[in-house]
Write an enzyme that holds these catalytic residues in place. Structure first.
Site, short mmCIF file in Angstrom:
data_model
loop_
_atom_site.label_atom_id
_atom_site.label_comp_id
_atom_site.label_asym_id
_atom_site.label_seq_id
_atom_site.Cartn_x
_atom_site.Cartn_y
_atom_site.Cartn_z
N HIS A 97 39.63 40.58 42.77
CA HIS A 97 41.02 40.19 43.01
C HIS A 97 41.20 38.71 42.66
CE1 HIS A 97 41.46 43.92 45.26
NE2 HIS A 97 40.38 43.59 45.96
N ASN A 139 47.60 47.45 47.70
CA ASN A 139 47.92 46.76 48.95
C ASN A 139 47.85 45.25 48.78
OD1 ASN A 139 48.64 48.76 50.73
ND2 ASN A 139 46.59 49.06 51.56
N ALA A 187 42.12 42.88 51.71
CA ALA A 187 41.04 42.57 50.77
C ALA A 187 41.15 41.20 50.11
CB ALA A 187 40.98 43.66 49.69
#
Length: 268
Positions: free
Chosen positions: A221, A191, A125
């Site tokens: 993020h 992750n 991601a």
């Protein structure tokens, strides 16, 4: 065009989405779908719809598999990825957060060396992993990852302890500490933290902050890095996977990109 035979380990939200995207790929063939015995019936139904030629099984076939894609978590790495690597089958790992377990990253490296092959950890991601890994060569001084997701994405995690997620009125820090601890406590959400740390300063030196924010609908993020190369700050706003809000849809696209690179005449 030669066809690459793939074993897909896991047929949950990520695995199913990967199968949907691979249906039109002439150079890639999902030859096997590997799931636990309790999931065989569901996986067969998915295979009938999306990969009718695939064998649905509890173990990776010993013959005919040229590449393995893992999308099922820690147990799958130990039960399927490590043995495949020792047999010389190259593997792509999506559950990078599992590598926070002591010794697992080293075990993967050793198994790949024993089999004379390679294990690839996909960015999933987050972007900028190539820049971060390159900066490490010159010397990194600080790396911090911040993950900001809607409260519902933290359901079923330690974030629920002492607070009602659905009642949050403002952004709330639910974790601050090392990437190793973040991945241990939030394995289905962290992750990215593990990927950033493995590309940069490592699991124990990478700082992580996780936030439950009722003001966002995406998975946000942010990576900040400083070192001899200079500095950078990267922020990504990813749409969650419809079937699993803990996972960004970009994770699926990252896995498919890695598979397509194995057969593409030009890869970027």
């Amino acid at each position: 065009m030669p066809v690459l035979n793939i074993a897909l380990v896991g047929c949950g939200a990520i695995g199913t989405a990967v199968l949907e995207l691979l249906r039109a790929d002439a150079g890639l063939r999902v030859a096997a779908i590997v799931v636990p015995g309790s999931s065989l019936a569901g996986a067969r139904a998915v295979a009938q719809r999306l990969a009718p030629g695939a064998e649905v099984t509890e173990a990776v076939p010993s013959q005919g598999i040229e590449l393995l894609l893992e999308a099922a978590g820690h147990a799958a790495i130990e039960h399927h990825v490590l043995p495949a690597l020792r047999r010389g089958v190259p593997c792509i790992v999506a559950s990078v957060g599992a590598l926070s377990a002591p010794g697992l990253a080293e075990a993967l490296e050793a198994a790949a060396a024993e089999g004379g092959t390679q294990v690839q950890l996909i960015p999933g991601a987050i972007g900028g992993i190539d820049a971060l890994a390159a900066a490490r060569i010159g010397g990194l001084a600080r790396v911090r990852y911040t993950g900001r997701k809607p409260p519902r994405a933290w359901a079923g995690t330690p974030a629920e302890q002492g607070r009602q997620l659905d009642a949050l009125a403002e952004a709330t820090v639910i974790f601050e500490g090392s990437a190793r601890e973040a991945a241990r406590l939030y394995p289905k959400n962290a992750n990215v933290a593990a990927t950033v740390s493995l590309a940069g300063l490592g699991l124990d030196e990478t700082q992580v902050r996780l936030i439950a924010d009722p003001g966002v609908s995406e998975n946000v993020h942010t990576v900040e890095a400083e070192g001899a190369f200079g500095s950078f700050e990267l922020t990504m706003r990813n749409q969650p996977l419809a079937a699993n809000p803990k996972t960004s849809a970009l994770t699926v696209y990252s896995a498919v990109r890695a598979l397509r690179h194995r057969v593409a005449p030009l890869a970027v």
